[in-house]
Design a protein around this motif. Sequence first.
Motif, PDB file in Angstrom:
ATOM      1  N   GLY A 139       0.662  -3.557   7.070  1.00  0.00           N
ATOM      2  CA  GLY A 139       1.989  -3.543   7.673  1.00  0.00           C
ATOM      3  C   GLY A 139       2.898  -2.422   7.209  1.00  0.00           C
ATOM      4  N   MET A 140       2.450  -1.606   6.262  1.00  0.00           N
ATOM      5  CA  MET A 140       3.314  -0.536   5.745  1.00  0.00           C
ATOM      6  C   MET A 140       3.761   0.428   6.840  1.00  0.00           C
ATOM      7  SD  MET A 140       1.597   0.482   2.063  1.00  0.00           S
ATOM      8  CE  MET A 140       2.851   1.696   1.633  1.00  0.00           C
ATOM      9  N   GLU A 141       2.854   0.714   7.753  1.00  0.00           N
ATOM     10  CA  GLU A 141       3.156   1.705   8.796  1.00  0.00           C
ATOM     11  C   GLU A 141       4.270   1.248   9.719  1.00  0.00           C
ATOM     12  OE1 GLU A 141       0.218   0.447   8.125  1.00  0.00           O
ATOM     13  OE2 GLU A 141      -0.899   2.126   7.229  1.00  0.00           O
ATOM     14  N   ASP A 142       4.431  -0.083   9.855  1.00  0.00           N
ATOM     15  CA  ASP A 142       5.430  -0.612  10.785  1.00  0.00           C
ATOM     16  C   ASP A 142       6.745  -0.969  10.097  1.00  0.00           C
ATOM     17  OD1 ASP A 142       3.596  -0.470  12.919  1.00  0.00           O
ATOM     18  OD2 ASP A 142       2.698  -2.373  12.302  1.00  0.00           O
ATOM     19  N   ASN A 144      10.319  -0.833   8.657  1.00  0.00           N
ATOM     20  CA  ASN A 144      11.465  -0.025   9.088  1.00  0.00           C
ATOM     21  C   ASN A 144      12.211   0.645   7.941  1.00  0.00           C
ATOM     22  OD1 ASN A 144      11.142  -0.461  11.840  1.00  0.00           O
ATOM     23  ND2 ASN A 144      12.329  -2.369  11.806  1.00  0.00           N
ATOM     24  N   GLY A 145      11.959   0.199   6.713  1.00  0.00           N
ATOM     25  CA  GLY A 145      12.632   0.793   5.569  1.00  0.00           C
ATOM     26  C   GLY A 145      11.886   2.014   5.045  1.00  0.00           C
ATOM     27  N   THR A 146      12.350   2.558   3.931  1.00  0.00           N
ATOM     28  CA  THR A 146      11.695   3.711   3.323  1.00  0.00           C
ATOM     29  C   THR A 146      10.737   3.249   2.227  1.00  0.00           C
ATOM     30  OG1 THR A 146      13.347   4.062   1.575  1.00  0.00           O
ATOM     31  CG2 THR A 146      13.773   5.069   3.728  1.00  0.00           C
ATOM     32  N   ILE A 147       9.651   3.986   2.052  1.00  0.00           N
ATOM     33  CA  ILE A 147       8.695   3.747   0.977  1.00  0.00           C
ATOM     34  C   ILE A 147       8.442   5.089   0.301  1.00  0.00           C
ATOM     35  CG2 ILE A 147       6.406   2.897   0.354  1.00  0.00           C
ATOM     36  CD1 ILE A 147       6.388   1.314   2.986  1.00  0.00           C
ATOM     37  N   THR A 148       8.845   5.204  -0.936  1.00  0.00           N
ATOM     38  CA  THR A 148       8.681   6.462  -1.658  1.00  0.00           C
ATOM     39  C   THR A 148       8.056   6.210  -3.028  1.00  0.00           C
ATOM     40  OG1 THR A 148      10.925   6.289  -2.569  1.00  0.00           O
ATOM     41  CG2 THR A 148      10.650   7.550  -0.532  1.00  0.00           C
TER      42      THR A 148
END
Length: 373
Positions: A139-142, A144-148
């Motif tokens: 589900g990471m690709e979908d 809506n927030g940021t992942i850094t």
Amino acid sequence: MEKILIIGAGPAGLAMAGRLRKNNIPFDIFEGQNRVAWSWSQHYDRLHLHTVNEKSSLPHKPFPKDFPTFVSRQQLLSYLEDYAKEFDINPELNHPIDSIHKTEKGLWEVKSGEKNYLYKHVIVATGVNRVPFEPRWDGMEDFNGTITHSRTYKNPDPYQGKKVLVVGMGNTGAEIALDLHKKGVEVWISVRGPVNIVPLELFGRPTQETAFKLSKLPNWLGDRISVIAQRLSIGKLDKFGIKTPKMPPSAQLRLTGKTPVIDLGTAKQIRKGNIKVVPDIDHFDLQTIIFKDGREIEIHDVILCTGYKSRLDEFIPGIDPMLDRYDNPSSPIGKGEFDNMYFLGFDNFKPGGILGAIHEDSKVILEDLISRF
């Protein structure tokens, strides 16, 4: 005398260059980025060394006398820049290494872009923090927030008014969570398994000094004392979601090379409920994250404090026999097929920390090189 090649101009590469310069041994030094100590220039603003300054300087140049016990990131950067100037260390910048092979004549062929170089001796000083490790979840690709990754984190300013999840409670994760909380950011920290936590100072003295003393005792006794000290200073955090491992803090460093979390105040804020602990992530949804215990929380930003890999296999084919179970070199001196290759800045197993190990191992490498001339 033939030139020696040093790969990397961080603390390890500079330390080795300083020792070679002091002994009038010629060298070249290649750096893939645009400055010395590039990785340290990228770390977050509030970072300080967790090791005492007396045991964290490079060879032949102590820290300035006005530096504090725990040196700041900016102070360390200034020191490393001064070190390069004092020892006339001039790396070839923006010079990444593509591959290293041994020729039929026993020389190391080093490829960088369109250029090939030949050296008899190569010192790899690219470090354990070369490549950020970024795990994946469904589900990471979908989301809506940021992942850094934590490599890009500087300070809490971009996260004001946000709900932030810090993934991983090593030293970086614990400190970033604290940094965010102190600026009023609502923060959770995802902890996958048991965590050894020790204080920065114990009874008014740096914990590192205690670790050195314990390392001189029989392992069983040093381990027992470290557990007692941990209980007195940190206590149990089980009811807040953090379990203490069965392995004592001193044994963890000695056997796994993983430094216990050095607490700067995170444990206190966890006890107060200001930093909320959640288990490992199960999967991401559009605006929420679902955790292994079934909890679902709305999160705006995710900071992955999941560490790094050295990934020497990316540019040194066949290096696997030289690596330990954590894929880092098991010795500073290459053996067999990797004779005349050296590795500096990869030893996490000493109580002196990585900078203390660099100081020691650079001397070991120098002595081995001199014995071959």
